[in-house]
Design a protein around this motif. Structure first.
Motif, PDB file in Angstrom:
ATOM      1  N   GLY A   1     -68.415  29.816 -22.734  1.00  0.00           N
ATOM      2  CA  GLY A   1     -67.655  30.169 -21.537  1.00  0.00           C
ATOM      3  C   GLY A   1     -66.404  29.341 -21.320  1.00  0.00           C
ATOM      4  O   GLY A   1     -65.912  29.265 -20.187  1.00  0.00           O
ATOM      5  N   LYS A   2     -65.878  28.743 -22.376  1.00  0.00           N
ATOM      6  CA  LYS A   2     -64.682  27.900 -22.227  1.00  0.00           C
ATOM      7  C   LYS A   2     -63.484  28.729 -21.772  1.00  0.00           C
ATOM      8  O   LYS A   2     -62.761  28.341 -20.840  1.00  0.00           O
ATOM      9  CB  LYS A   2     -64.371  27.208 -23.556  1.00  0.00           C
ATOM     10  N   SER A   3     -63.244  29.854 -22.431  1.00  0.00           N
ATOM     11  CA  SER A   3     -62.089  30.685 -22.076  1.00  0.00           C
ATOM     12  C   SER A   3     -62.230  31.274 -20.679  1.00  0.00           C
ATOM     13  O   SER A   3     -61.243  31.444 -19.958  1.00  0.00           O
ATOM     14  CB  SER A   3     -61.913  31.812 -23.108  1.00  0.00           C
ATOM     15  N   SER A   4     -63.461  31.590 -20.282  1.00  0.00           N
ATOM     16  CA  SER A   4     -63.684  32.200 -18.967  1.00  0.00           C
ATOM     17  C   SER A   4     -63.234  31.292 -17.837  1.00  0.00           C
ATOM     18  O   SER A   4     -62.878  31.765 -16.748  1.00  0.00           O
ATOM     19  CB  SER A   4     -65.167  32.546 -18.789  1.00  0.00           C
ATOM     20  N   LEU A   5     -63.243  29.989 -18.081  1.00  0.00           N
ATOM     21  CA  LEU A   5     -62.863  29.048 -17.024  1.00  0.00           C
ATOM     22  C   LEU A   5     -61.454  29.317 -16.519  1.00  0.00           C
ATOM     23  O   LEU A   5     -61.188  29.218 -15.310  1.00  0.00           O
ATOM     24  CB  LEU A   5     -62.979  27.615 -17.548  1.00  0.00           C
ATOM     25  N   ALA A   6     -60.532  29.671 -17.419  1.00  0.00           N
ATOM     26  CA  ALA A   6     -59.159  29.952 -17.000  1.00  0.00           C
ATOM     27  C   ALA A   6     -59.118  31.120 -16.016  1.00  0.00           C
ATOM     28  O   ALA A   6     -58.377  31.084 -15.016  1.00  0.00           O
ATOM     29  CB  ALA A   6     -58.295  30.254 -18.225  1.00  0.00           C
ATOM     30  N   TYR A   7     -59.899  32.150 -16.279  1.00  0.00           N
ATOM     31  CA  TYR A   7     -59.923  33.328 -15.408  1.00  0.00           C
ATOM     32  C   TYR A   7     -60.599  33.003 -14.073  1.00  0.00           C
ATOM     33  O   TYR A   7     -60.201  33.521 -13.020  1.00  0.00           O
ATOM     34  CB  TYR A   7     -60.630  34.483 -16.112  1.00  0.00           C
ATOM     35  N   GLN A   8     -61.600  32.132 -14.099  1.00  0.00           N
ATOM     36  CA  GLN A   8     -62.259  31.738 -12.857  1.00  0.00           C
ATOM     37  C   GLN A   8     -61.298  30.973 -11.949  1.00  0.00           C
ATOM     38  O   GLN A   8     -61.257  31.201 -10.733  1.00  0.00           O
ATOM     39  CB  GLN A   8     -63.488  30.885 -13.194  1.00  0.00           C
ATOM     40  N   ILE A   9     -60.520  30.073 -12.533  1.00  0.00           N
ATOM     41  CA  ILE A   9     -59.552  29.307 -11.742  1.00  0.00           C
ATOM     42  C   ILE A   9     -58.493  30.233 -11.158  1.00  0.00           C
ATOM     43  O   ILE A   9     -58.165  30.158  -9.965  1.00  0.00           O
ATOM     44  CB  ILE A   9     -58.898  28.226 -12.615  1.00  0.00           C
TER      45      ILE A   9
ATOM     46  N   ASP B   1     -71.946  36.128 -24.747  1.00  0.00           N
ATOM     47  CA  ASP B   1     -71.699  37.569 -24.770  1.00  0.00           C
ATOM     48  C   ASP B   1     -72.701  38.315 -25.654  1.00  0.00           C
ATOM     49  O   ASP B   1     -72.873  39.528 -25.523  1.00  0.00           O
ATOM     50  CB  ASP B   1     -70.270  37.881 -25.195  1.00  0.00           C
ATOM     51  N   GLN B   2     -73.399  37.587 -26.536  1.00  0.00           N
ATOM     52  CA  GLN B   2     -74.458  38.222 -27.307  1.00  0.00           C
ATOM     53  C   GLN B   2     -75.636  38.602 -26.411  1.00  0.00           C
ATOM     54  O   GLN B   2     -76.301  39.608 -26.647  1.00  0.00           O
ATOM     55  CB  GLN B   2     -74.925  37.297 -28.441  1.00  0.00           C
ATOM     56  N   LEU B   3     -75.874  37.805 -25.376  1.00  0.00           N
ATOM     57  CA  LEU B   3     -76.895  38.172 -24.390  1.00  0.00           C
ATOM     58  C   LEU B   3     -76.445  39.385 -23.600  1.00  0.00           C
ATOM     59  O   LEU B   3     -77.236  40.316 -23.373  1.00  0.00           O
ATOM     60  CB  LEU B   3     -77.160  36.994 -23.452  1.00  0.00           C
ATOM     61  N   LEU B   4     -75.185  39.410 -23.181  1.00  0.00           N
ATOM     62  CA  LEU B   4     -74.680  40.554 -22.425  1.00  0.00           C
ATOM     63  C   LEU B   4     -74.785  41.839 -23.245  1.00  0.00           C
ATOM     64  O   LEU B   4     -75.096  42.910 -22.699  1.00  0.00           O
ATOM     65  CB  LEU B   4     -73.228  40.309 -22.010  1.00  0.00           C
ATOM     66  N   ASN B   5     -74.506  41.755 -24.543  1.00  0.00           N
ATOM     67  CA  ASN B   5     -74.642  42.932 -25.404  1.00  0.00           C
ATOM     68  C   ASN B   5     -76.069  43.464 -25.385  1.00  0.00           C
ATOM     69  O   ASN B   5     -76.300  44.679 -25.295  1.00  0.00           O
ATOM     70  CB  ASN B   5     -74.239  42.585 -26.841  1.00  0.00           C
ATOM     71  N   ALA B   6     -77.034  42.555 -25.468  1.00  0.00           N
ATOM     72  CA  ALA B   6     -78.437  42.974 -25.478  1.00  0.00           C
ATOM     73  C   ALA B   6     -78.840  43.586 -24.140  1.00  0.00           C
ATOM     74  O   ALA B   6     -79.552  44.603 -24.097  1.00  0.00           O
ATOM     75  CB  ALA B   6     -79.327  41.774 -25.805  1.00  0.00           C
ATOM     76  N   VAL B   7     -78.395  42.979 -23.035  1.00  0.00           N
ATOM     77  CA  VAL B   7     -78.735  43.505 -21.710  1.00  0.00           C
ATOM     78  C   VAL B   7     -78.126  44.887 -21.514  1.00  0.00           C
ATOM     79  O   VAL B   7     -78.777  45.803 -20.989  1.00  0.00           O
ATOM     80  CB  VAL B   7     -78.260  42.535 -20.606  1.00  0.00           C
ATOM     81  N   HIS B   8     -76.879  45.062 -21.931  1.00  0.00           N
ATOM     82  CA  HIS B   8     -76.236  46.367 -21.785  1.00  0.00           C
ATOM     83  C   HIS B   8     -76.974  47.430 -22.582  1.00  0.00           C
ATOM     84  O   HIS B   8     -77.243  48.537 -22.065  1.00  0.00           O
ATOM     85  CB  HIS B   8     -74.783  46.293 -22.241  1.00  0.00           C
ATOM     86  N   LEU B   9     -77.317  47.123 -23.828  1.00  0.00           N
ATOM     87  CA  LEU B   9     -78.022  48.100 -24.656  1.00  0.00           C
ATOM     88  C   LEU B   9     -79.390  48.422 -24.068  1.00  0.00           C
ATOM     89  O   LEU B   9     -79.793  49.598 -24.000  1.00  0.00           O
ATOM     90  CB  LEU B   9     -78.164  47.570 -26.083  1.00  0.00           C
ATOM     91  N   ALA B  10     -80.106  47.394 -23.620  1.00  0.00           N
ATOM     92  CA  ALA B  10     -81.427  47.621 -23.030  1.00  0.00           C
ATOM     93  C   ALA B  10     -81.328  48.470 -21.772  1.00  0.00           C
ATOM     94  O   ALA B  10     -82.151  49.377 -21.545  1.00  0.00           O
ATOM     95  CB  ALA B  10     -82.091  46.280 -22.714  1.00  0.00           C
ATOM     96  N   THR B  11     -80.321  48.219 -20.952  1.00  0.00           N
ATOM     97  CA  THR B  11     -80.137  48.977 -19.714  1.00  0.00           C
ATOM     98  C   THR B  11     -79.831  50.440 -20.009  1.00  0.00           C
ATOM     99  O   THR B  11     -80.364  51.350 -19.353  1.00  0.00           O
ATOM    100  CB  THR B  11     -79.012  48.357 -18.875  1.00  0.00           C
ATOM    101  N   GLU B  12     -78.975  50.680 -20.996  1.00  0.00           N
ATOM    102  CA  GLU B  12     -78.637  52.054 -21.359  1.00  0.00           C
ATOM    103  C   GLU B  12     -79.852  52.790 -21.912  1.00  0.00           C
ATOM    104  O   GLU B  12     -80.088  53.961 -21.594  1.00  0.00           O
ATOM    105  CB  GLU B  12     -77.502  52.059 -22.384  1.00  0.00           C
ATOM    106  N   LEU B  13     -80.622  52.106 -22.735  1.00  0.00           N
ATOM    107  CA  LEU B  13     -81.824  52.739 -23.282  1.00  0.00           C
ATOM    108  C   LEU B  13     -82.846  53.011 -22.184  1.00  0.00           C
ATOM    109  O   LEU B  13     -83.520  54.054 -22.186  1.00  0.00           O
ATOM    110  CB  LEU B  13     -82.441  51.850 -24.368  1.00  0.00           C
ATOM    111  N   ALA B  14     -82.968  52.081 -21.243  1.00  0.00           N
ATOM    112  CA  ALA B  14     -83.917  52.274 -20.145  1.00  0.00           C
ATOM    113  C   ALA B  14     -83.516  53.447 -19.266  1.00  0.00           C
ATOM    114  O   ALA B  14     -84.371  54.187 -18.761  1.00  0.00           O
ATOM    115  CB  ALA B  14     -84.002  50.993 -19.314  1.00  0.00           C
ATOM    116  N   THR B  15     -82.223  53.637 -19.080  1.00  0.00           N
ATOM    117  CA  THR B  15     -81.739  54.753 -18.262  1.00  0.00           C
ATOM    118  C   THR B  15     -82.154  56.094 -18.864  1.00  0.00           C
ATOM    119  O   THR B  15     -82.486  57.045 -18.142  1.00  0.00           O
ATOM    120  CB  THR B  15     -80.209  54.684 -18.126  1.00  0.00           C
TER     121      THR B  15
END
Length: 347
Positions: free
Chosen positions: A92-100, A307-321
């Motif tokens: 999350g190093k790059s995300s810090l710039a967007y948070q600020i 973001d590898q976790l986010l990929n898994a959550v998105h795929l799982a959510t789509e499959l669950a739908t």
């Protein structure tokens, strides 16, 4: 500390939420040696074209700051010094710039991705001399002869660093991403720009007598700015976030001018907050179980990216739908593919 009170006065302007709380806060006064006198006024773009939501998510109140993040970001704001953010990939190093930028209302982030071929000039500006000559050759005057040379400003394009140093009323956020991938000379080349807060555009200096002001293109979408005398000087030194994955060491002179923030891998709480920010509340998938499996797999492989976790959550959510989500052998094979190791030596 206030007399008669155990609560110290609030000195922080950045609180790590990643969300604005009303009107943009006033920023601390710069040290005398970090004050700059850029003339003119550059306009701050208001539209980030959905970049904040894409990078950080749309949900409020879910972010958990990294350890030492709040104090180090505020120190960088007070001292007007670049913040060197280190840590392994995907933390999350790059995300810090967007948070600020989103929390403090500093406009769209100016991102400068670094490669082994990147030079200081790439970050400051580019000049398309060939394009200008070609366009001049195709233009004709009323007498049928070649017309005047096209406006030089249409062929000067400021880079992310060059745009960040324009005389904005409030500082822009500049993300210099993965500086450790750069040529060995780039960190030292940055030193003078960081110290002086200005740079020259020789192509505009040469014509300054007959064209003292030239409007050029900037790194902002559809952006432009007026350059006077061929020199760009900031009014507020930008908030500079420099990320590094630790692939190389930097020169002592460069490190002396930066503050250092080490970001450790996110905790389960931070991962849960990140998932909630992107997906909101959901009962279709056992998010806690996915996070546990992810952290175990990350420890086994020596580190995975968030973001590898986010990929898994998105795929799982789509499959669950669609009713196809099953925590069976096929799903486990998919997880292995999504949560692949980030280094060649990992099992």
């Amino acid at each position: 500390m206030n007399p008669g009170s155990d609560t110290p006065p609030e000195w922080r302007v950045y609180h790590g939420t990643g969300w604005p709380s009303g009107s943009p806060p006033s920023l601390p006064k710069a040290p005398p040696w970090r004050e700059f006198d850029g003339e003119g006024v550059a306009e701050l773009p208001e539209d980030d074209h959905g970049e904040f939501d894409r990078r950080l998510g749309k949900a409020k109140g879910h972010r958990v700051p990294h350890r030492n993040e709040i104090s180090m970001v505020n120190a960088a704001l007070y001292l007007r010094r670049p913040l060197l953010v280190t840590g392994r990939p995907g933390t999350g190093k790059s995300s810090l710039a967007y948070q600020i930028a989103r929390e403090l209302g500093l406009g769209p982030v100016l991102r400068w991705p670094i490669t082994s071929r990147t030079t200081l000039r790439d970050g400051l500006y580019g000049y398309d001399a060939i394009g200008r000559v070609q366009d001049a050759g195709t233009s004709t005057g009323r007498d049928g002869q070649s017309g005047a040379a096209p406006d030089i400003g249409n062929y000067v394009h400021l880079g992310p660093l060059g745009t960040a140093l324009l005389p904005f009323e409030r500082p822009r956020v500049l993300l210099i991403d993965e500086l450790d991938k750069s040529d060995i000379d780039l960190p030292n080349d940055l030193l003078n720009v960081f110290e002086e807060g200005e740079y020259e555009i020789p192509e505009l200096i040469r014509i300054a007598k007959r064209a003292p002001e030239v409007r050029v293109l900037t790194a902002d979408r559809d952006g432009s700015a007026v350059i006077s005398g061929g020199v760009v000087c900031c009014r507020c030194f930008p908030v500079v976030i420099i990320t590094s994955n630790g692939e190389r060491d930097f020169p002592p002179a460069f490190l002396r001018r930066c503050l250092n923030l080490r970001i450790e891998p996110p905790t389960a709480q931070q991962l849960g907050a990140m998932v909630a920010a992107q997906f909101g509340a959901t009962d279709k998938v056992d998010i806690a179980r996915l996070i546990t499996e992810f952290t175990e797999r990350s420890d086994e492989l020596g580190g995975l990216a968030s973001d590898q976790l986010l990929n898994a959550v998105h795929l799982a959510t789509e499959l669950a739908t669609s009713g196809a989500y099953q925590t069976d052998e096929e799903w486990q094979e998919l997880l292995k593919a999504i949560w692949h190791p980030l280094s060649e030596g990992a099992p």
